[in-house]
Design a protein around this motif. Sequence first.
Motif, PDB file in Angstrom:
ATOM      1  N   LEU A 246       2.627 -10.099   2.074  1.00 36.78           N
ATOM      2  CA  LEU A 246       1.352 -10.679   1.680  1.00 36.78           C
ATOM      3  C   LEU A 246       0.518 -11.005   2.910  1.00 36.78           C
ATOM      4  N   GLY A 247      -0.781 -10.744   2.831  1.00 35.36           N
ATOM      5  CA  GLY A 247      -1.668 -11.091   3.920  1.00 35.36           C
ATOM      6  C   GLY A 247      -3.106 -10.791   3.559  1.00 35.36           C
ATOM      7  N   SER A 248      -4.033 -11.418   4.269  1.00 31.51           N
ATOM      8  CA  SER A 248      -5.442 -11.119   4.054  1.00 31.51           C
ATOM      9  C   SER A 248      -5.854  -9.826   4.740  1.00 31.51           C
ATOM     10  N   ARG A 249      -4.953  -9.295   5.592  1.00 29.88           N
ATOM     11  CA  ARG A 249      -5.219  -8.050   6.305  1.00 29.88           C
ATOM     12  C   ARG A 249      -3.982  -7.152   6.193  1.00 29.88           C
ATOM     13  N   VAL A 250      -4.161  -5.949   5.754  1.00 28.91           N
ATOM     14  CA  VAL A 250      -3.026  -5.041   5.568  1.00 28.91           C
ATOM     15  C   VAL A 250      -3.366  -3.676   6.144  1.00 28.91           C
ATOM     16  N   ALA A 251      -2.329  -2.975   6.558  1.00 28.16           N
ATOM     17  CA  ALA A 251      -2.451  -1.589   7.016  1.00 28.16           C
ATOM     18  C   ALA A 251      -1.144  -0.887   6.682  1.00 28.16           C
ATOM     19  N   PHE A 252      -1.228   0.328   6.199  1.00 30.38           N
ATOM     20  CA  PHE A 252      -0.005   1.060   5.870  1.00 30.38           C
ATOM     21  C   PHE A 252      -0.275   2.556   5.975  1.00 30.38           C
ATOM     22  N   GLY A 253       0.814   3.296   6.156  1.00 31.46           N
ATOM     23  CA  GLY A 253       0.729   4.744   6.262  1.00 31.46           C
ATOM     24  C   GLY A 253       1.891   5.406   5.559  1.00 31.46           C
ATOM     25  N   ASN A 254       1.675   6.631   5.127  1.00 33.24           N
ATOM     26  CA  ASN A 254       2.695   7.389   4.392  1.00 33.24           C
ATOM     27  C   ASN A 254       2.691   8.827   4.880  1.00 33.24           C
TER      28      ASN A 254
END
Length: 336
Positions: A246-254
């Motif tokens: 959980l966070g107000s800022r997220v980043a992810f990759g696949n």
Amino acid sequence: AQVNGRITEAYLLAAFTSMGRRLQYTSGVMQTPVYALTYDQTNKVDGLLGLGTNTYKQNQAVTRFVTRQAFGIGAYPLNRFTRLEFGGSLNYVDQLTEWYSRKIDADRGYADPFRVDSLTNRSGIVYGAPYFAYVSDNTLFGYTGPIAGRRYRFQIEPTLGSYEWVEYQADYRRYFPILFNFLTVAIRGQTSISVGRDEMLLQKYIGRPEFVRGYDREQYSYQCYVIPGLPQNPNTQGGCSAIQLLGSRVAFGNAEVRFPLVRRFDLGLLPISLPPVDGLFFYDMGLAWSHGQKVVWDNSVNQNAATTRAPVHSYGAGIRMNLFGFALLLLGLSQG
């Protein structure tokens, strides 16, 4: 419309869309109810009339959020693949908390039905959210998804009113046809960053299967919620095992490698064929953090999630099945 009880708590949508000119737009109004378990506590008590000595009282609170929204969305194509999007919404969120309780006799295995103890009306939330986006998509689809091309979306959306923050979004996806319509490498990078005074209000959760697979087993319960209008900090809610997601800022990759398992399989003399099925191997990585938290890249050591965040990752295999053109079924096995 979808009514289950009172009109004031129904799902309602009325919209108008115009596609007769190059500038296309949609405008409308919508009402959306959401119910959340925002409190659950069981305490041992003594002396409850008619019950044994090993007795408890359970208290729960269910908060109803009803969002009433007027919105407008416009799209202006620059060419065949690229367009500008713009629009906004004016929102009012009505909040009501219902408090319930029941008595439990653990010796006899008996529990009273829940009863409503009280109702708490909270002040409504009013905010506006205009946005602007630059969007492009030139992908070529196969049986179970894109097999070539790229798509991206870059968006900015400020929120003004009872709460204030600015959300920046970027989503880029690319599909490489190593062997056209047979072996495809798909990659995606996506981020959503909220910056501003109230950025902690709406936490983003990256443990969903479409974001970072293998983490939806975490306990995403009422301890993870932030109740609008109350001074709560989810970083201190120890009962939420999904706090690192959980966070107000997220980043992810696949990253995925996709290949065919079944292209066509006829069922005897019947004029029916099984739908196409693709196999895949994947690797996911994601990070969720908020203002003031330190980001490190080594998650091999236990970190204090209130002050430090590290990326989570998973890998695995799965299948993509075309359900006769009506839907796409995704099944996977992952290891986090």
